[in-house]
Write an enzyme that holds these catalytic residues in place. Structure first.
Site, PDB file in Angstrom:
ATOM      1  N   SER A 189      -9.690   2.048   2.858  1.00 19.26           N
ATOM      2  CA  SER A 189      -8.840   2.828   2.003  1.00 19.26           C
ATOM      3  C   SER A 189      -7.815   1.982   1.233  1.00 19.26           C
ATOM      4  O   SER A 189      -7.158   2.492   0.346  1.00 19.26           O
ATOM      5  CB  SER A 189      -8.074   3.855   2.846  1.00 19.26           C
ATOM      6  N   SER A 218      -9.962  -0.489   7.017  1.00 18.20           N
ATOM      7  CA  SER A 218      -9.420  -0.451   5.660  1.00 18.20           C
ATOM      8  C   SER A 218      -8.718  -1.712   5.172  1.00 18.20           C
ATOM      9  O   SER A 218      -8.310  -1.755   4.006  1.00 18.20           O
ATOM     10  CB  SER A 218      -8.465   0.725   5.511  1.00 18.20           C
ATOM     11  N   LYS A 246       0.868  -1.178   0.000  1.00 14.39           N
ATOM     12  CA  LYS A 246       0.000   0.000   0.000  1.00 14.39           C
ATOM     13  C   LYS A 246       0.907   1.231   0.000  1.00 14.39           C
ATOM     14  O   LYS A 246       1.928   1.245   0.707  1.00 14.39           O
ATOM     15  CB  LYS A 246      -0.893  -0.037   1.242  1.00 14.39           C
TER      16      LYS A 246
END
Ligand code: GLN
Length: 483
Positions: free
Chosen positions: A151, A175, A76
């Protein structure tokens, strides 16, 4: 080749069926071909990947082994990667090359993983839809008109579309678990303090936690093994031995006490998801688990408390982005105040600005007691509810989300509508507990997740239950059409 899980890749590499370099080339080609539909990557790191793959092959040739040696993954884009852009999904950090590797990145690299790239995400990890990224929205491979969740939507979409077997992600209020639910993956948010936050760009420091996103519980165990552990560079990291997560997968569920909170089945839950949750309960009962109704009486207060605490911490954390030290700087500032104002006004997107304003307001003199302090008191009540529940049960089970993935744009005009979708996930962050989401069926062709919560440091128990469930169901093996 792209259908293999981390576990299958490890076996294939050990049996010399293929090399890490061959696999890496296949996946890079697949990303180049398919990712334009999804937008799941912000940066690709082909050269680094091929170098790491060759190095892993050489280590294997020298007799080394290990489940992650030569395994392709992605990070990420809020985990700092030395010399590589680490954007946090923001224009503010579009030009930021991290000067060092996050502990998670360094640990996984040492274990021999191959980094294919950095995945798209909501700006500064704020969101539940992955639509707030400066680099554009991510699409859900199960239906390209729907959101993948946020997210960590880029990590989720990429793994679900079989562009790679697993990826790192972070979970401040859901998330990891929510995008896992929306894309038919297994995702684990570890206990707060289990995985180092050093080099993981902060959103809300008392809630943020890194963890694995993969297709199976078995793979989450493998990836978590490489991420977890004490880090003296993170003052909230906990010095607790890391168990062998893969060894915990095969425990029997006979007599396991599963608590199902009655508050979970309120009016806000899609009845079709409720039915799939009940089906998963029946499946676990067949494996020997005992079901008990429990109560989490303060759950209704969790969303308002979270949406005070998280923005409050964010307003403080994001004050470092001032146009002087990091990232974006406006053109031709007239004076220092103009530099601050325009750099932040132009560098941050709308949702980030909204959170900073809410947070700064909640922390300001005169409002602190009414909002921030009150929210902290609720946080303790939420934790106490869990402590009482875990006196009676070993695991808590429920839906991961109240609804399946919504259409892109559907909630853009109403941020609170999006906040409400976090109702089942945020309590674990407020309490610091580990939580896992696993595939449990489909509604209108869109995946649905079931969430499991466990006491502190019982990640192994979560992985055990999810693995046994996955040995007896095939939801997690379903593949989105076209991928
Ligand atoms: N949707 C939640 C938020 O926007 C959680 C995000 C996250 O876990 N990073 O705060």
């Amino acid at each position: 080749m792209h259908h293999m899980t981390l576990a299958e890749i490890a076996r294939g590499l050990a049996d010399k069926k293929f090399s890490s370099e061959e696999l890496t080339k296949v996946l890079l080609a697949r990303i180049a071909q398919l990712d334009p539909q999804l937008n799941s990557f912000i940066s690709l790191t082909e050269e680094l990947a091929l170098d790491q793959a060759k190095a892993a092959d050489a280590r294997r040739a020298n007799g080394e082994s290990g489940a992650l040696l030569g395994a392709p993954i992605a990070h990420k884009d809020l985990f700092c990667t030395q010399g590589i852009r680490t954007s946090c999904g923001s224009k503010m950090l579009d030009n930021f090359k991290a000067p060092y590797d996050a502990t998670v990145v360094a640990k996984l690299a040492a274990a021999g993983t191959v980094t294919l790239g950095k995945t798209n995400m909501d700006e500064f990890a704020m969101g539940s839809a992955n639509e707030s990224s400066y680099y554009g929205a991510v699409k859900n491979p199960w239906n390209l008109e729907h959101v993948p969740g946020g997210s960590s939507g880029g990590s989720a979409a990429a793994v679900a579309a079989r562009l790679l077997p697993a990826a790192t992600a972070t979970d401040t209020g859901g998330s990891i678990r929510q995008p896992a639910a929306f894309t038919n993956l297994t995702g684990l948010k570890p206990t707060y303090g289990r995985v180092s936050r050093w080099g993981m760009i902060a959103y809300a420091s008392s809630l943020d936690q890194g963890g694995p996103l993969a297709r199976t519980a078995e793979d989450c165990a493998i990836l978590l093994q490489g991420m977890a552990g004490f880090d003296p560079n993170d003052s909230t990291s906990i010095d607790e031995p890391v168990p062998d997560y893969s060894a915990s997968l095969n425990g029997s569920l006979q007599g396991l006490r599963i608590g199902v909170p009655k508050e979970y089945f309120s009016a806000g839950l899609d009845p079709r998801i409720a039915e799939l949750v009940h089906n998963s309960v029946k499946e676990l009962e067949k494996l020997g688990a005992v079901i008990k109704e429990i109560s989490l009486p303060n759950m209704q207060h969790a969303i308002p408390a979270y949406y005070v605490i998280a923005p409050a911490e964010a307003s403080s954390n994001l004050s470092r982005f001032d146009g002087v030290r990091f990232g974006y700087r406006c053109e031709n500032p007239e004076n220092l105040m103009d530099l601050y104002k325009r750099s932040r006004g132009e560098g941050f997107g709308a949702e980030v600005q909204r959170r900073i304003m809410v947070g700064a307001y909640a922390l300001s003199a005169g409002y602190y007691d009414a909002y921030y302090l009150k929210a902290q008191k609720i946080r303790r009540l939420v934790k106490n509810d869990f402590m009482a529940a875990f006196n009676e049960v070993d695991i808590i089970l429920g839906p991961t989300t109240p609804n399946p993935a919504w259409k892109l744009g559907a909630k853009n005009s109403d941020p609170v509508a999006e906040y409400l979708e976090d109702v089942y996930t945020i309590t674990a962050n407020l309490a610091g507990l580990p939580g896992l989401s696993m595939p449990a069926g489909f509604v209108d062709g869109l995946p649905v997740g079931v969430q499991l919560l466990a006491p502190y440091f019982q990640e192994g128990r979560l992985l055990n239950v999810a693995h046994q469930y996955q040995l007896n169901t095939d939801w997690h093996t379903r593949t989105p059409t076209g991928f």
